[in-house]
Structure formats: C-alpha cells, structure tokens
Scaffold this active site. Structure first.
Site, mmCIF file in Angstrom:
data_model
loop_
_atom_site.group_PDB
_atom_site.id
_atom_site.type_symbol
_atom_site.label_atom_id
_atom_site.label_comp_id
_atom_site.label_asym_id
_atom_site.label_seq_id
_atom_site.Cartn_x
_atom_site.Cartn_y
_atom_site.Cartn_z
ATOM 1 N N ARG A 56 30.995 35.537 50.969
ATOM 2 C CA ARG A 56 31.248 36.016 52.335
ATOM 3 C C ARG A 56 31.983 37.351 52.376
ATOM 4 O O ARG A 56 31.567 38.291 53.073
ATOM 5 C CB ARG A 56 32.096 34.980 53.092
ATOM 6 N N THR A 57 33.106 37.437 51.673
ATOM 7 C CA THR A 57 33.998 38.594 51.848
ATOM 8 C C THR A 57 33.333 39.875 51.349
ATOM 9 O O THR A 57 33.335 40.902 52.034
ATOM 10 C CB THR A 57 35.323 38.342 51.109
ATOM 11 N N LYS A 84 35.566 45.652 28.116
ATOM 12 C CA LYS A 84 36.047 46.396 26.927
ATOM 13 C C LYS A 84 37.559 46.568 26.983
ATOM 14 O O LYS A 84 38.134 47.321 26.199
ATOM 15 C CB LYS A 84 35.377 47.766 26.869
ATOM 16 N N ARG A 106 39.537 42.219 45.387
ATOM 17 C CA ARG A 106 39.764 40.776 45.178
ATOM 18 C C ARG A 106 40.107 40.577 43.716
ATOM 19 O O ARG A 106 39.414 41.106 42.825
ATOM 20 C CB ARG A 106 38.543 39.951 45.544
ATOM 21 N N HIS A 134 45.005 36.482 52.001
ATOM 22 C CA HIS A 134 43.633 36.879 52.327
ATOM 23 C C HIS A 134 43.663 37.304 53.804
ATOM 24 O O HIS A 134 43.156 36.602 54.687
ATOM 25 C CB HIS A 134 42.702 35.688 52.096
HETATM 26 N N1 CP Z 1 36.197 32.712 52.658
HETATM 27 C C1 CP Z 1 35.985 33.466 51.570
HETATM 28 O O1 CP Z 1 36.833 34.269 51.162
HETATM 29 O O2 CP Z 1 34.763 33.278 50.995
HETATM 30 P P1 CP Z 1 34.213 34.042 49.697
HETATM 31 O O3 CP Z 1 35.021 33.561 48.528
HETATM 32 O O4 CP Z 1 32.763 33.668 49.604
HETATM 33 O O5 CP Z 1 34.408 35.514 49.913
#
Ligand code: CP
Length: 311
Positions: A56-57, A84, A106, A134
C-alpha cells in the site's frame, strides 16, 4: 509544515487539519478528470527508499507523486548495492546527488527516518520505521474517520476510537494515538497484556483487556495486524485463543452502534484479528476506502512539504 514528516507527534492541530483539508481539495480537483494529473510538483523528484516490504504505502506514494507531476524513483534495498554493504547514509546521499527533493523511507529500524533527516538536504517522509511510527497511515486513517463520521470537515473532537491487538509491535498504533489525541478523539487500546508496550501508561490513551466491554460505546474500531514476523517469543497461547479473545467477528460487530466503522491498516490476517465477513462488510468496513484515501493524503503531504502551495 516542517521540512520533514517524521512523527505524527510533530503535527499540531492546525497543521494536521490543513493536511486533511488539502487532501480533500486535491481529491476534488482530480475528481472526474480523464487524466488524473495536476501540475504543482513538475520538475521535482521523489525517491521511494524502501528497505522493508510494502504494498500500500509504496504504491500510493508513487501514485501520489505522479498525480502531482513529480518524477519518481523507486528504490528497493533488494537487488541494490545494499547487498554489498552500502549504508543507509551512503545510499541516501547517492540518490540525493542525482537530484532528489524528497525521500520517502521505510526501514526496519526504529529511528531510521530521523537519522536520514540529519544527512540529506531535502525532505524526509517516514513511511514506517520499525515499531516506532507510520505518520501517513495515521493521517489517512484520520481522513477516513473524518469523511465517514464528520462530513469531511474540522477535527475529530469527541470521537471514541478503540485500537485492538498487537500494539507492542505497531507503528500504526503509536502514530494513530498521537494524531488522534491532537485531533481531539479519545482512544482506548485493547490488547493482551503481553502485547502492550512498557510505558504505554504515558500515552494519551486508556488501556483495557475486555473488547466486548468497549465495543458498544465505540465509533471506530481499528484492528491491528498480529505481526508474527516481529515476535521473538510466544505472546499468546494460540492463534485460535487470540481470535477468540481479541478478534473482531460477526458477533462482536453486531455490538457496535449503527454508524460505527471498522478499520484495518492492512495487510490483514483474515480469521485471526479480523473475520473475513467483517473485513468485507459493505457498510462498516473502510479497509478499501483507507487505501484509496491514502493516495489523496500522501498527495497533500508531498504538496505541502515540497512547496506546492507556493506555485
Ligand atoms: N498499511 C501499510 O503500511 O501497508 P504496507 O505495508 O502494504 O505498505
């Protein structure tokens, strides 16, 4: 807005409402257009720097940047020079040297986004750092609650939100608690004692262990994914026992008042924290809407951080 979006706790009420209002405006500006594109970030470059898996993100940040006419680079640690031994700092500086204006990061380490913000000149957006935060998930969740329950305006004052499940490993829970408190909602965390973090008493939220007791007085029930990949020990006797005590099934959903909604950030463990019939309930479940709203909210964040408002 500040230069970066690292924590939901960095947002005051006015800034958070401005992001939600901007997301509404951008959503309306795109509605009905054949070509879903607006010009404000033309010539800007956004890098998606993902060291952890995401559906999603990553996808919604890519779509959001493209809908604002930015150039997008998708970097995945898998298949890169990270294998590496290249560090996060060197990777980020390399990408910045090629002209990135914003890095969406992320990472499995809590604090990675904050470290990155010390090294690069452009904006850093935290797309999930370990078990820490998040913030754009919390913003899209607030946007969804506001649309469903507040007519898409103002804050969330007086809204009663219960967040259920694996709070210990959940960056979504932490960011939601911080943002919801800023927006005036009252939050109750319901979890097995083993899945509440040390220090949770200092969070702006109540805690409880009895899901049935809180459901009738809740406007929003947010189910959290049980993050088995982060569990190094046994936190509950069995998946079946967890579902029995903390899962949202049809019986429990029937305890909610007429307008109450059910949320989940995804990905879901169907049959564990949420029954399939609840996840797919056409009236209460907002799970698909949350994904759609994520694009609008991430457009708003990119627009405000990269100065789209000045154009
Ligand atoms: N909700 C969420 O962060 O989903 P993803 O891990 O798919 O990005």
């Amino acid at each position: 807005m500040n230069r970066h979006l690292l924590s939901a706790g960095d947002l005051d009420r006015a800034t958070a409402v401005d992001i939600l209002d901007t997301a509404e405006r951008l959503d309306h500006a795109l509605a009905g257009r054949e070509v879903k594109k607006l010009p404000p970030l033309r010539g800007r470059t956004v890098v998606n720097l993902f060291y952890e898996d995401s559906t999603r993100t990553r996808t919604s940040f890519e779509l959001a940047a493209k809908r604002l006419s930015a150039d997008v680079v998708n970097f995945s640690a898998k298949g890169s020079s990270v294998s590496k031994g290249e560090s996060l700092k060197d990777t980020a500086l390399t990408l910045e040297a090629m002209g990135s204006d914003a890095v969406v990061v992320r990472h499995s380490y809590s604090g990675a986004a904050h470290r990155l913000a010390e090294w690069v000149h452009g904006s850093v957006i935290n797309a999930g750092d370990g078990t820490h935060e998040h913030p754009t998930q919390a913003l899209l969740d607030a946007f969804t609650m506001r649309r469903r329950l507040r007519g898409g305006e103002g804050d969330l004052a007086g809204l009663r939100v219960v967040i259920v499940g694996d709070v210990l490993h959940s960056r979504v829970a932490r960011s939601n608690v911080l943002l919801l408190a800023t927006l005036g909602a009252s939050v109750t965390l319901v979890a097995p004692p083993t899945l509440l973090p040390v220090g949770v008493d200092a969070w702006p939220a109540a805690t409880g262990f009895d899901l049935d007791a809180v459901l009738p007085a809740s406007d929003v029930v947010m189910m959290l994914r049980v993050q088995r990949e982060r569990m190094t020990e046994s936190y509950f006797p069995s998946a079946r026992e967890y579902a029995r005590r903390y899962g949202l099934d049809a019986r429990r959903m029937a305890m909610l008042h007429d307008d109450a909604i059910v949320m989940h950030p995804g990905p879901m463990n169907r049959g564990m924290e949420i029954a399939a019939e609840v996840a797919d309930d056409p009236k209460r479940s907002t799970i698909v809407e949350q994904v759609t709203n994520g694009v609008s909210v991430r457009m708003a964040v990119l627009y405000l951080l990269l100065g789209g408002a000045d154009e």
